[in-house]
Design a protein around this motif. Structure first.
Motif, PDB file in Angstrom:
ATOM      1  N   MET A  91       0.867  -0.889  -0.001  1.00 37.87           N
ATOM      2  CA  MET A  91       0.128   0.272  -0.095  1.00 37.87           C
ATOM      3  C   MET A  91       1.503   1.537  -0.057  1.00 37.87           C
ATOM      4  N   LEU A  92       2.646   0.971   0.845  1.00 37.30           N
ATOM      5  CA  LEU A  92       2.823   1.871   0.877  1.00 37.30           C
ATOM      6  C   LEU A  92       4.844   1.500   0.714  1.00 37.30           C
TER       7      LEU A  92
ATOM      8  N   ASP B 199       0.897  -0.153  -4.602  1.00 36.82           N
ATOM      9  CA  ASP B 199      -0.367  -0.046  -5.753  1.00 36.82           C
ATOM     10  C   ASP B 199      -0.240   0.707  -6.279  1.00 36.82           C
ATOM     11  N   VAL B 200       0.805  -0.050  -8.220  1.00 38.03           N
ATOM     12  CA  VAL B 200       0.698   0.257  -9.313  1.00 38.03           C
ATOM     13  C   VAL B 200      -0.515   0.978  -9.590  1.00 38.03           C
ATOM     14  N   ASN B 201      -2.140   0.528  -9.449  1.00 35.61           N
ATOM     15  CA  ASN B 201      -3.210   1.451 -10.019  1.00 35.61           C
ATOM     16  C   ASN B 201      -3.470   2.801  -8.479  1.00 35.61           C
ATOM     17  N   GLY B 202      -3.171   3.263  -7.878  1.00 38.98           N
ATOM     18  CA  GLY B 202      -2.781   4.339  -7.039  1.00 38.98           C
ATOM     19  C   GLY B 202      -4.592   4.935  -6.671  1.00 38.98           C
TER      20      GLY B 202
ATOM     21  N   GLU C  58      -7.762   3.321   2.726  1.00 35.65           N
ATOM     22  CA  GLU C  58      -8.268   2.044   1.894  1.00 35.65           C
ATOM     23  C   GLU C  58      -7.825   2.064   0.732  1.00 35.65           C
ATOM     24  N   GLY C  59      -8.080   1.274   0.276  1.00 41.82           N
ATOM     25  CA  GLY C  59      -7.911   0.479  -1.144  1.00 41.82           C
ATOM     26  C   GLY C  59      -8.668  -0.911  -1.538  1.00 41.82           C
ATOM     27  N   SER C  60      -7.670  -1.272  -2.716  1.00 36.47           N
ATOM     28  CA  SER C  60      -8.659  -2.582  -3.537  1.00 36.47           C
ATOM     29  C   SER C  60      -6.655  -2.766  -4.259  1.00 36.47           C
ATOM     30  N   TRP C  61      -6.638  -4.494  -3.619  1.00 40.21           N
ATOM     31  CA  TRP C  61      -5.319  -5.418  -4.541  1.00 40.21           C
ATOM     32  C   TRP C  61      -5.611  -5.495  -5.368  1.00 40.21           C
ATOM     33  N   ASP C  62      -5.465  -5.344  -7.018  1.00 42.65           N
ATOM     34  CA  ASP C  62      -6.399  -5.596  -7.757  1.00 42.65           C
ATOM     35  C   ASP C  62      -5.499  -6.201  -8.597  1.00 42.65           C
ATOM     36  N   VAL C  63      -6.116  -7.016  -9.890  1.00 40.07           N
ATOM     37  CA  VAL C  63      -4.415  -7.494 -10.656  1.00 40.07           C
ATOM     38  C   VAL C  63      -3.283  -6.329 -11.470  1.00 40.07           C
TER      39      VAL C  63
END
Length: 228
Positions: free
Chosen positions: A116-117, A122-125, A140-145
Motif C-alpha cells: 500500500m506504501l 499499488d500501481v493503480n494508485g 483504504e484501497g483495493s488489491w487488483d490484478v
C-alpha cells in the motif's frame, strides 16, 4: 403470434441492456479476513506503542477478482510519507516508511506480495490515507490484478484469494500485514490475516463498521494488556 413473441423477446433484451447499474449484476463476496497489528507479532518482537486493525473483503466482479481493505492504525504517522511534499520525508521514529502484505506463517518473516506504501506499492494508485485523529490513520484501497510485487508467488491477486479461501474460517492465512517505520524499518507492528466465516461478514455498506468495531475491541484489549 410469432411476431408478438419476437417483439417481446427483443424488448426484454433491450430492457436488460438499459438497466441501471444498481440493477445489473453486482460483485460477489467470496470471503473476508481480519488482522490485528501489534509489535509483539514482529519477528523479532518489537515493544511498540502503535496498534492497528484491518478488515479485508474478497470480491469477484464478473470474473475480475480483488481484495478490498480498510486499515486503521494508531500511533504511526503516515503524513510525511504520503503528503507528496519532498520536504517532509519520514524522519521521526514513528513516521511510516512502508505498509505491505507479506507471505509467511505466524512467527516467520516472508517476502512482500503487495504494498500500500513503499516499495512494491499499488500501481493503480487507488489507495487513500486519511488522518482521522492526531494519532489514527485510515488506509483504504483495493488489491487488483496487476498490483502485486512482480515475480512473487502471490503477486497475482487471484492466487492470493485462492490461498486465503483454502484456509478454514477462524484460522490464520499465510499472509500478514506489516507497517514499517523509521525506527523499525523491518516492521513496527504486524498482524496475521485470519479468515472470517462469510456468514459473519456484514453487508458491504457496513464494512467500515466492521473495521471500526474490531479496531475498538482490539485497542481495548491491547491497552488492558499493557496496563496489567
Amino acid at each position: 403470434m410469432p411476431h408478438i413473441q419476437t417483439f417481446v423477446a427483443a424488448l426484454s433484451a433491450a430492457c436488460i441492456l438499459t438497466l441501471p447499474a444498481s440493477l445489473q449484476a453486482q460483485p460477489v463476496l467470496l470471503g473476508a479476513a481480519t488482522a490485528t497489528l501489534t509489535g509483539a507479532q514482529e519477528v523479532p518482537p518489537v515493544d511498540s506503542p502503535a496498534i492497528g486493525q484491518a478488515a479485508f473483503r474478497l470480491w469477484d466482479d464478473n470474473g475480475n477478482r480483488s481484495i478490498g481493505y480498510q486499515i486503521r492504525i494508531e500511533g504511526i504517522d503516515f503524513g510525511p510519507a504520503t503528503d507528496g511534499d519532498p520536504g517532509t520525508e519520514p524522519t521521526e521514529p514513528l513516521d511510516a516508511t512502508a505498509l505491505h502484505i507479506h507471505f509467511a506463517p505466524p512467527g516467520e518473516n516472508g517476502p512482500i506480495q503487495y504494498g500500500m506504501l513503499g516499495p512494491s506499492h499499488d500501481v493503480n494508485g487507488n489507495v487513500t490515507f486519511t488522518q482521522q485523529t492526531p494519532d489514527r490513520w485510515l488506509i483504504e484501497g483495493s488489491w487488483d490484478v496487476g498490483d502485486g510485487n512482480p515475480g512473487q508467488p502471490f503477486a497475482d491477486v487471484n492466487a492470493a484469494i485462492a490461498a486465503i479461501l483454502a484456509v478454514p474460517p477462524g484460522e490464520a492465512t499465510p499472509f500478514y500485514l506489516n507497517a514499517h517505520t523509521v525506527r523499525n524499518p523491518m516492521g513496527e507492528i504486524r498482524g496475521q490475516l485470519i479468515r472470517l466465516d462469510i456468514a459473519q461478514v456484514p453487508e458491504p455498506g457496513a464494512l467500515g463498521l466492521l473495521a471500526l468495531g474490531l479496531s475498538v475491541l482490539a485497542l481495548a484489549q491491547l491497552r488492558n494488556g499493557r496496563s496489567a
